[in-house]
Motif scaffolding. Structure first.
Motif, mmCIF file in Angstrom:
data_model
loop_
_atom_site.group_PDB
_atom_site.id
_atom_site.type_symbol
_atom_site.label_atom_id
_atom_site.label_comp_id
_atom_site.label_asym_id
_atom_site.label_seq_id
_atom_site.Cartn_x
_atom_site.Cartn_y
_atom_site.Cartn_z
ATOM 1 N N MET A 125 0.839 -1.159 0.000
ATOM 2 C CA MET A 125 0.000 0.000 0.000
ATOM 3 C C MET A 125 0.895 1.237 0.000
ATOM 4 S SD MET A 125 -2.905 1.136 2.744
ATOM 5 C CE MET A 125 -4.199 0.056 2.189
ATOM 6 N N LYS A 126 0.604 2.178 -0.853
ATOM 7 C CA LYS A 126 1.418 3.373 -0.981
ATOM 8 C C LYS A 126 0.696 4.559 -0.346
ATOM 9 C CE LYS A 126 3.706 6.195 -4.411
ATOM 10 N NZ LYS A 126 3.934 6.431 -5.822
ATOM 11 N N PHE A 127 1.407 5.277 0.515
ATOM 12 C CA PHE A 127 0.862 6.465 1.143
ATOM 13 C C PHE A 127 1.610 7.686 0.630
ATOM 14 C CE2 PHE A 127 -0.126 3.144 4.183
ATOM 15 C CZ PHE A 127 -1.461 3.401 4.424
ATOM 16 N N LEU A 128 0.894 8.703 0.304
ATOM 17 C CA LEU A 128 1.504 9.938 -0.147
ATOM 18 C C LEU A 128 1.527 10.935 0.998
ATOM 19 C CD1 LEU A 128 -0.304 10.326 -3.588
ATOM 20 C CD2 LEU A 128 1.989 9.431 -3.167
ATOM 21 N N ALA A 129 2.667 11.571 1.187
ATOM 22 C CA ALA A 129 2.776 12.588 2.229
ATOM 23 C C ALA A 129 1.950 13.805 1.823
ATOM 24 C CB ALA A 129 4.231 12.973 2.437
ATOM 25 N N LYS A 130 1.215 14.321 2.745
ATOM 26 C CA LYS A 130 0.416 15.514 2.496
ATOM 27 C C LYS A 130 0.767 16.552 3.537
ATOM 28 C CE LYS A 130 -3.445 13.225 0.314
ATOM 29 N NZ LYS A 130 -4.874 13.187 0.145
ATOM 30 N N GLY A 131 0.564 17.799 3.188
ATOM 31 C CA GLY A 131 0.860 18.895 4.095
ATOM 32 C C GLY A 131 -0.251 19.128 5.086
ATOM 33 N N SER A 132 -0.033 20.129 5.908
ATOM 34 C CA SER A 132 -1.019 20.530 6.902
ATOM 35 C C SER A 132 -1.375 21.990 6.681
ATOM 36 C CB SER A 132 -0.467 20.361 8.313
ATOM 37 O OG SER A 132 -0.179 19.003 8.570
ATOM 38 N N ALA A 133 -2.654 22.292 6.864
ATOM 39 C CA ALA A 133 -3.156 23.653 6.697
ATOM 40 C C ALA A 133 -3.759 24.125 8.009
ATOM 41 C CB ALA A 133 -4.217 23.686 5.597
ATOM 42 N N VAL A 134 -3.767 25.438 8.187
ATOM 43 C CA VAL A 134 -4.395 26.031 9.364
ATOM 44 C C VAL A 134 -5.318 27.149 8.885
ATOM 45 C CG1 VAL A 134 -4.054 27.097 11.619
ATOM 46 C CG2 VAL A 134 -2.290 25.620 10.685
ATOM 47 N N ILE A 135 -6.575 27.099 9.332
ATOM 48 C CA ILE A 135 -7.566 28.118 8.984
ATOM 49 C C ILE A 135 -7.985 28.846 10.255
ATOM 50 C CG2 ILE A 135 -9.847 28.572 8.000
ATOM 51 C CD1 ILE A 135 -9.648 25.874 6.554
ATOM 52 N N GLY A 136 -8.032 30.154 10.187
ATOM 53 C CA GLY A 136 -8.484 30.930 11.333
ATOM 54 C C GLY A 136 -8.293 32.409 11.091
ATOM 55 N N ASP A 137 -8.603 33.191 12.106
ATOM 56 C CA ASP A 137 -8.394 34.629 11.988
ATOM 57 C C ASP A 137 -6.896 34.907 11.923
ATOM 58 O OD1 ASP A 137 -7.546 35.608 14.988
ATOM 59 O OD2 ASP A 137 -8.889 33.868 15.011
ATOM 60 N N SER A 138 -6.516 35.968 11.253
ATOM 61 C CA SER A 138 -5.103 36.244 10.989
ATOM 62 C C SER A 138 -4.284 36.393 12.268
ATOM 63 C CB SER A 138 -4.947 37.474 10.098
ATOM 64 O OG SER A 138 -5.604 38.587 10.649
ATOM 65 N N GLU A 139 -4.864 36.918 13.310
ATOM 66 C CA GLU A 139 -4.145 37.082 14.575
ATOM 67 C C GLU A 139 -3.766 35.728 15.181
ATOM 68 O OE1 GLU A 139 -2.246 39.354 17.407
ATOM 69 O OE2 GLU A 139 -3.203 40.052 15.576
ATOM 70 N N SER A 140 -4.636 34.742 15.073
ATOM 71 C CA SER A 140 -4.377 33.421 15.643
ATOM 72 C C SER A 140 -3.353 32.624 14.856
ATOM 73 C CB SER A 140 -5.676 32.612 15.710
ATOM 74 O OG SER A 140 -6.596 33.196 16.587
ATOM 75 N N LEU A 141 -3.141 32.958 13.594
ATOM 76 C CA LEU A 141 -2.290 32.142 12.726
ATOM 77 C C LEU A 141 -0.847 32.600 12.618
ATOM 78 C CD1 LEU A 141 -4.693 31.465 9.730
ATOM 79 C CD2 LEU A 141 -4.478 30.248 11.885
ATOM 80 N N LYS A 142 -0.507 33.683 13.264
ATOM 81 C CA LYS A 142 0.813 34.295 13.086
ATOM 82 C C LYS A 142 1.992 33.332 13.241
ATOM 83 C CE LYS A 142 -0.269 39.083 14.011
ATOM 84 N NZ LYS A 142 -0.050 40.224 14.871
ATOM 85 N N GLY A 143 2.002 32.466 14.193
ATOM 86 C CA GLY A 143 3.160 31.613 14.446
ATOM 87 C C GLY A 143 3.219 30.313 13.668
ATOM 88 N N PHE A 144 2.163 29.963 12.959
ATOM 89 C CA PHE A 144 2.120 28.647 12.333
ATOM 90 C C PHE A 144 3.027 28.499 11.119
ATOM 91 C CE2 PHE A 144 -1.766 28.527 14.846
ATOM 92 C CZ PHE A 144 -1.633 27.284 15.447
ATOM 93 N N CYS A 145 3.327 29.571 10.421
ATOM 94 C CA CYS A 145 4.259 29.495 9.284
ATOM 95 C C CYS A 145 5.637 29.052 9.752
ATOM 96 C CB CYS A 145 4.378 30.847 8.591
ATOM 97 S SG CYS A 145 3.110 31.143 7.384
ATOM 98 N N ALA A 146 6.019 29.492 10.922
ATOM 99 C CA ALA A 146 7.348 29.192 11.451
ATOM 100 C C ALA A 146 7.572 27.698 11.661
ATOM 101 C CB ALA A 146 7.564 29.942 12.755
ATOM 102 N N VAL A 147 6.500 26.949 11.837
ATOM 103 C CA VAL A 147 6.643 25.503 12.048
ATOM 104 C C VAL A 147 6.270 24.701 10.800
ATOM 105 C CG1 VAL A 147 6.399 25.603 14.550
ATOM 106 C CG2 VAL A 147 4.364 25.338 13.134
ATOM 107 N N GLY A 148 6.175 25.378 9.661
ATOM 108 C CA GLY A 148 5.986 24.684 8.392
ATOM 109 C C GLY A 148 4.562 24.400 7.972
ATOM 110 N N LEU A 149 3.598 24.986 8.640
ATOM 111 C CA LEU A 149 2.206 24.781 8.252
ATOM 112 C C LEU A 149 1.782 25.884 7.289
ATOM 113 C CD1 LEU A 149 0.697 23.916 11.738
ATOM 114 C CD2 LEU A 149 1.466 22.347 9.978
#
Length: 110
Positions: free
Chosen positions: A1-25
């Motif tokens: 069985m083959k699994f493909l790696a997929k990324g992670s996304a974060v949805i929310g208000d801009s103030e809540s999302l500020k730090g998530f880019c730094a960890v690769g999301l």
């Protein structure tokens, strides 16, 4: 069985999302909740994300759209607290998954 790696996304208000880019999301700020259902469907249907994190506020506002994806393996949709605080949605959801998997809530003992 083959699994493909997929990324992670974060949805929310801009103030809540500020730090998530730094960890690769990949972040999807949504300060207009009128656009939220369309944004969620676009991200979920893209096939690019195995996990979609949503602030608890945006998670609550997309109940109708999320139901469409509940029976699918991916994307997993996970509520997280935003800058406005923790509503307990994430803990309740985790508790229900544990109870469903093992027959009782062994983590929170509720």
């Amino acid at each position: 069985m083959k699994f493909l790696a997929k990324g992670s996304a974060v949805i929310g208000d801009s103030e809540s999302l500020k730090g998530f880019c730094a960890v690769g999301l990949e972040i999807f700020p949504c300060d207009s909740f009128d656009d939220l259902p369309h944004l969620f469907r676009k991200i979920a249907d893209s096939g690019n994300y195995g996990i979609i994190y949503m602030t608890e506020e945006t998670y609550a506002l997309t109940e109708k759209e999320r139901r469409h994806y509940e029976e699918r393996l991916t994307p997993a949709v996970i509520p997280i607290p935003g800058v406005k605080g923790n509503t307990g949605t994430g803990i309740k959801r985790l508790s229900s998954f544990v109870e469903q998997a093992v027959g009782s809530d062994i983590i929170f003992n509720n």
